[in-house]
Design a protein around this motif. Sequence first.
Motif, short mmCIF file in Angstrom:
data_model
loop_
_atom_site.label_atom_id
_atom_site.label_comp_id
_atom_site.label_asym_id
_atom_site.label_seq_id
_atom_site.Cartn_x
_atom_site.Cartn_y
_atom_site.Cartn_z
N CYS A 1 -1.24 0.24 7.82
CA CYS A 1 -2.08 0.39 9.01
C CYS A 1 -3.21 -0.63 8.93
CB CYS A 1 -2.62 1.82 9.11
SG CYS A 1 -4.06 2.13 8.06
N ALA B 1 -0.92 6.04 7.88
CA ALA B 1 0.17 5.06 7.94
C ALA B 1 0.90 5.11 9.28
CB ALA B 1 1.15 5.33 6.82
N THR C 1 1.05 -3.54 4.38
CA THR C 1 0.01 -2.52 4.53
C THR C 1 0.38 -1.65 5.72
OG1 THR C 1 -2.37 -2.30 4.18
CG2 THR C 1 -1.71 -3.64 6.07
N CYS D 1 0.85 -1.19 0.00
CA CYS D 1 0.00 0.00 0.00
C CYS D 1 0.89 1.24 0.00
CB CYS D 1 -0.93 0.01 1.22
SG CYS D 1 -0.16 0.71 2.71
N ASN E 1 -6.18 -0.51 8.17
CA ASN E 1 -7.19 -0.39 7.11
C ASN E 1 -7.02 -1.46 6.03
OD1 ASN E 1 -8.74 1.71 8.13
ND2 ASN E 1 -7.34 3.26 7.34
N CYS F 1 -5.36 -1.74 3.11
CA CYS F 1 -5.38 -1.46 1.67
C CYS F 1 -4.44 -2.39 0.91
CB CYS F 1 -4.99 -0.02 1.41
SG CYS F 1 -5.98 1.18 2.30
N CYS G 1 0.34 8.84 3.01
CA CYS G 1 -0.93 8.54 3.68
C CYS G 1 -0.85 8.85 5.16
CB CYS G 1 -1.27 7.06 3.47
SG CYS G 1 -2.82 6.62 4.27
FE1 SF4 Z 1 -2.88 4.33 4.13
FE2 SF4 Z 1 -3.35 2.44 5.90
FE3 SF4 Z 1 -4.39 2.27 3.47
FE4 SF4 Z 1 -1.80 1.92 3.74
S1 SF4 Z 1 -3.38 0.63 4.64
S2 SF4 Z 1 -2.80 3.24 2.20
S3 SF4 Z 1 -1.34 3.30 5.37
S4 SF4 Z 1 -4.89 3.80 4.95
#
Ligand code: SF4
Length: 512
Positions: free
Chosen positions: A439, A407, A437, A398, A441, A443, A404
């Motif tokens: 965080c 992060a 990834t 990600c 979330n 992604c 971001c």
């Molecule tokens: Fe941002 Fe977290 Fe998504 Fe990575 S996983 S892009 S750090 S929101």
Amino acid sequence: MPSVESGETKTLNKFEKFKAEKDGLDVKDELEHFARIGWEAVDKTDLEHRLKWLGIFYRPVTPGKFMLRMRTPNGILTSQQLHVLAEIVQRYGTDGSADITTRQNIQLRGIRLEDIPDIFQQLHSVGMTSMQSGMDNVRNITGSPVAGIDVDELIDTRELVKQVQDMITNKGEGNYAFTNLPRKFNIAIEGGRDNSVHAEINDIAFVPAYKDGQLGFNVLVGGFFSAKRCEAAIPLNAWVPPNQEVVNLSRAILTVYRDKGLRANRQKSRLMWLIDELGIDNFRQLVEEELAATLSEAAAKDEIDWEKHDHIGVYKQKQARLNYVGLHIPVGRLQAEDMFDLSRLAEVYGSGEVRLTVEQNAIVANIPDENLELFLAEPLLQKFAIAPQALERALVSCTGAQFCKFALVETKNRALALSKELDGELEISHPVRIHWTGCPNSCGQPQVADIGLMGTKVRKDGKTVEGVDLYMGGKVGKDAQLGTCVQKGIPCEDLLPVLRKILITDFGAKVK
Ligand code: SF4
Ligand code: SRM
């Protein structure tokens, strides 16, 4: 305004409030004005939230330099489109770059708000849109990256994906019918045998299945990842033929979700929470009512019977004497000159088509046999290899801390450096899919990886340092399964030996 949920009356959360005050799509008519006054003068909610309805992401990490998230249905770009994207990025010098995303899509970086009206005109001229690509909207719709060219394909999804996108976005002009969903929403339409789109992690997934000898789709619903909860999609017990019914069913499910979805608590607003609340049978019934038709029951089994392909390398197409070549794009990052070059290569050697994959790689399609040798000798293929090393090959990451604000760690550069180092040390006979990834979330989808690494903060020697939680057991392709967290809080500086050991003990790696 109160909303009623589970018999309780709750106050609207701040997102529901600002959406009720002014629809995100309304800022479309204000872009010229925003461009004139400059980003610092734009209303904070418009700047930080509503612009995302148009795919324009304010980046608090790099104020004034925006990210523009496109829509790339089925991951397919023409060389002309890629050329225009390259021109857009190029004007921002070292601030400009692009990322191929985990939804087979592309995002542009370094964008200035004052240029947006002009950029939107450029995009329009080549039939591209960034409409409704962020916030409480339906994200890029994924399909097999080799749709229409795959020798073993079951259903060519290209037209269907486009039709669903056109329905949702009003052909890219924006559609108020679907700009106030309770939360984000993901749709995938798989036409191949290998589950190339990670069907199981989408809110709606169409997967190929035969019913009474006819090829169509079984439908899965409710798959999602969030910081609070991750679930694989479950069967809706429905089958649809590969035609307008896919569009109609998508519309009906979205309408039920829009009207009945839970809105009080944003942590519990994704589709699966509504399905939990109603029960899948009641949910299905509401969808039928919305459709004003009876859904066919699901076929007994689907046709996802292959392990997942990564499409890197040279492959024969279903069309005689044509080939597609998958190029490895390290962690999906592209510079303007790479994009110009890729666009040129597609034009000169192929039919001008470039395709993106959910592994953040690119495919050049329709290369005749006689062009193959020269294509493979192009200098760009030194950078974007067709036979990368085992770990780099399957690496996904990600965005992470570079751009971001969520992060907890730096991802892309670290992921690449670690993989290179381990590829240098170890002999590994097959790719091992490592997903980073930044965080919870998710992604970067650590739950679908052989080894998933999720950013976190860790205490080490009395200091807070960047670390990861380790996920393992993600299975893709047929019988897909989500991986789970097996170890928490490994400081990134201690990660190399941990990964080395796992690769040797669990994946058969040998020290060189
Ligand atoms: Fe941002 Fe977290 Fe998504 Fe990575 S996983 S892009 S750090 S929101
Ligand atoms: Fe994501 C939010 C990047 C795929 C779950 N995601 C964000 C934001 C917009 C946060 C922000 O504003 O900074 C990130 C933008 C960073 C940036 O500058 O790039 C971001 N998500 C990405 C991308 C670019 C990661 C990548 O490097 O490829 C992917 C863009 C896909 C696209 O083209 O649209 C991306 N995000 C995903 C996926 C994977 C997928 O769809 O297969 C997921 C998990 C699946 C899912 O959504 O069910 C995902 N993103 C999230 C979430 C958690 C959602 C939730 O229900 O809680 C957030 C946070 C949120 O929405 O509140 C989030």
